[in-house]
Write a protein that holds these residues in place. Structure first.
Motif, short mmCIF file in Angstrom:
data_model
loop_
_atom_site.label_atom_id
_atom_site.label_comp_id
_atom_site.label_asym_id
_atom_site.label_seq_id
_atom_site.Cartn_x
_atom_site.Cartn_y
_atom_site.Cartn_z
N LYS A 1 45.51 56.57 121.72
CA LYS A 1 45.07 56.03 120.48
C LYS A 1 44.97 57.18 119.43
CE LYS A 1 41.48 53.31 121.62
NZ LYS A 1 40.35 52.50 121.55
N ALA A 2 44.34 58.49 119.70
CA ALA A 2 44.61 59.57 118.89
C ALA A 2 45.91 60.19 118.94
CB ALA A 2 43.61 60.85 119.71
N ALA A 3 46.75 60.01 119.68
CA ALA A 3 47.95 60.71 119.69
C ALA A 3 48.96 59.87 118.77
CB ALA A 3 48.83 60.81 121.16
N LEU A 4 48.64 58.45 118.88
CA LEU A 4 49.44 57.57 118.18
C LEU A 4 49.04 57.70 116.69
CD1 LEU A 4 51.65 55.01 118.17
CD2 LEU A 4 49.70 53.69 118.46
N ALA A 5 47.74 57.82 116.13
CA ALA A 5 47.18 57.99 115.02
C ALA A 5 47.77 59.19 114.26
CB ALA A 5 45.56 57.86 115.07
N ASP A 6 47.61 60.08 115.13
CA ASP A 6 48.01 61.48 114.80
C ASP A 6 49.51 61.44 114.26
OD1 ASP A 6 46.86 63.83 114.00
OD2 ASP A 6 47.72 65.06 115.66
N ALA A 7 50.28 60.95 114.94
CA ALA A 7 51.85 60.60 114.80
C ALA A 7 52.19 59.88 113.63
CB ALA A 7 52.56 60.13 115.89
N ILE A 8 51.52 58.88 113.53
CA ILE A 8 51.55 58.22 112.49
C ILE A 8 51.12 58.82 111.04
CG2 ILE A 8 50.93 55.87 111.15
CD1 ILE A 8 50.36 54.55 114.15
N ALA A 9 50.24 59.46 111.07
CA ALA A 9 49.46 60.31 109.84
C ALA A 9 50.58 61.21 109.70
CB ALA A 9 48.17 60.56 110.07
N ASN A 10 51.01 61.96 110.59
CA ASN A 10 51.70 62.97 110.36
C ASN A 10 53.07 62.49 109.69
OD1 ASN A 10 50.38 64.96 111.46
ND2 ASN A 10 51.37 64.76 113.39
N CYS A 11 53.62 61.40 109.88
CA CYS A 11 54.85 60.87 109.22
C CYS A 11 54.41 60.39 107.93
CB CYS A 11 55.31 59.45 110.16
SG CYS A 11 56.06 60.02 111.73
N TRP A 12 53.32 59.83 107.73
CA TRP A 12 53.09 59.42 106.28
C TRP A 12 52.83 60.41 105.49
CZ3 TRP A 12 49.17 54.92 107.65
CH2 TRP A 12 49.68 53.80 108.23
N GLU A 13 52.11 61.43 105.86
CA GLU A 13 51.87 62.64 105.09
C GLU A 13 52.99 63.22 104.90
OE1 GLU A 13 47.12 63.63 106.82
OE2 GLU A 13 49.24 64.81 107.75
N GLN A 14 54.36 62.96 105.39
CA GLN A 14 55.56 63.64 105.20
C GLN A 14 56.35 62.69 104.27
OE1 GLN A 14 56.75 66.80 105.46
NE2 GLN A 14 54.68 67.22 106.40
N GLY A 15 55.82 61.54 103.86
CA GLY A 15 56.51 60.37 103.21
C GLY A 15 57.31 59.78 103.87
N LEU A 16 57.19 59.67 105.25
CA LEU A 16 58.26 58.91 106.02
C LEU A 16 57.52 57.67 106.60
CD1 LEU A 16 59.49 61.94 108.57
CD2 LEU A 16 60.63 60.85 106.59
N THR A 17 58.49 56.61 106.72
CA THR A 17 57.87 55.46 107.29
C THR A 17 58.01 55.27 108.72
OG1 THR A 17 59.91 54.16 107.07
CG2 THR A 17 58.31 53.98 105.30
N VAL A 18 57.11 54.58 109.60
CA VAL A 18 57.47 54.48 111.20
C VAL A 18 58.14 53.28 111.24
CG1 VAL A 18 55.89 54.19 113.27
CG2 VAL A 18 55.19 55.46 111.50
N SER A 19 59.14 53.41 112.23
CA SER A 19 60.05 52.29 112.43
C SER A 19 59.19 51.33 113.42
CB SER A 19 61.03 52.97 113.24
OG SER A 19 61.94 51.68 113.79
N PHE A 20 58.90 50.02 113.20
CA PHE A 20 58.01 49.11 113.80
C PHE A 20 58.74 47.92 114.12
CE2 PHE A 20 54.82 45.60 114.08
CZ PHE A 20 54.09 46.61 115.03
N THR A 21 59.01 47.74 115.44
CA THR A 21 59.43 46.27 115.84
C THR A 21 58.47 45.58 116.77
OG1 THR A 21 60.87 47.09 117.21
CG2 THR A 21 61.85 46.79 115.17
N LYS A 22 58.07 44.18 116.40
CA LYS A 22 57.19 43.67 117.26
C LYS A 22 57.86 42.07 117.49
CE LYS A 22 52.36 42.10 117.51
NZ LYS A 22 52.46 40.54 117.49
N GLU A 23 58.27 41.65 118.81
CA GLU A 23 58.86 40.41 119.12
C GLU A 23 58.01 39.33 119.38
OE1 GLU A 23 59.98 40.57 123.67
OE2 GLU A 23 61.72 41.04 122.20
#
Length: 127
Positions: free
Chosen positions: A62-84
């Motif tokens: 959870k910590a690694a995932l939160a950090d990675a998402i936050a890093n992307c957002w702070e750089q102005g990037l969206t996270v590619s997300f798919t959920k079937e």
């Protein structure tokens, strides 16, 4: 207003977060990093099985995932997300979560740019 945890809801949240002023974006990413579970519960209208899935994730993941998402957002990037899967299908032991790019997005003071991050939630089909 809480969003449904699906592709549309995640897209809405990301678009909202990426339009925040710098100070508000920093606050949002700090909340995400501080407590991934609480942030998910605050942001999304989660089905009971989704809540159980989040509870069962390791703290390290959870910590690694939160950090990675936050890093992307702070750089102005969206996270590619798919959920079937649909919420009612979200039985924790029937899903697979694949995260691509997680190891490249961990916090590092020398890191200047976030790397693309992709999260896929797939339903396991019995053979």
């Amino acid at each position: 207003m809480k969003q449904i945890f699906d592709e549309t809801g995640v897209s809405f949240v990301q678009n909202y977060v990426l339009t925040l002023l710098a100070a508000d974006l920093l606050l949002e990413t700090q909340l995400l990093r501080a407590d991934f579970s609480a942030w998910m519960h605050k942001t999304f209208d989660l089905h009971l099985n989704q809540q159980l899935q989040i509870q069962s994730m390791s703290g390290i993941f959870k910590a690694a995932l939160a950090d990675a998402i936050a890093n992307c957002w702070e750089q102005g990037l969206t996270v590619s997300f798919t959920k079937e899967t649909r919420a009612e299908d979200d039985t924790p032991d029937q899903k697979e979560i694949h995260v691509f790019g997680l190891d490249h997005n961990l916090s590092d003071s020398s890191q200047l740019f976030a790397h693309p991050l992709m999260i896929q939630i797939l339903y396991k089909y019995a053979p």
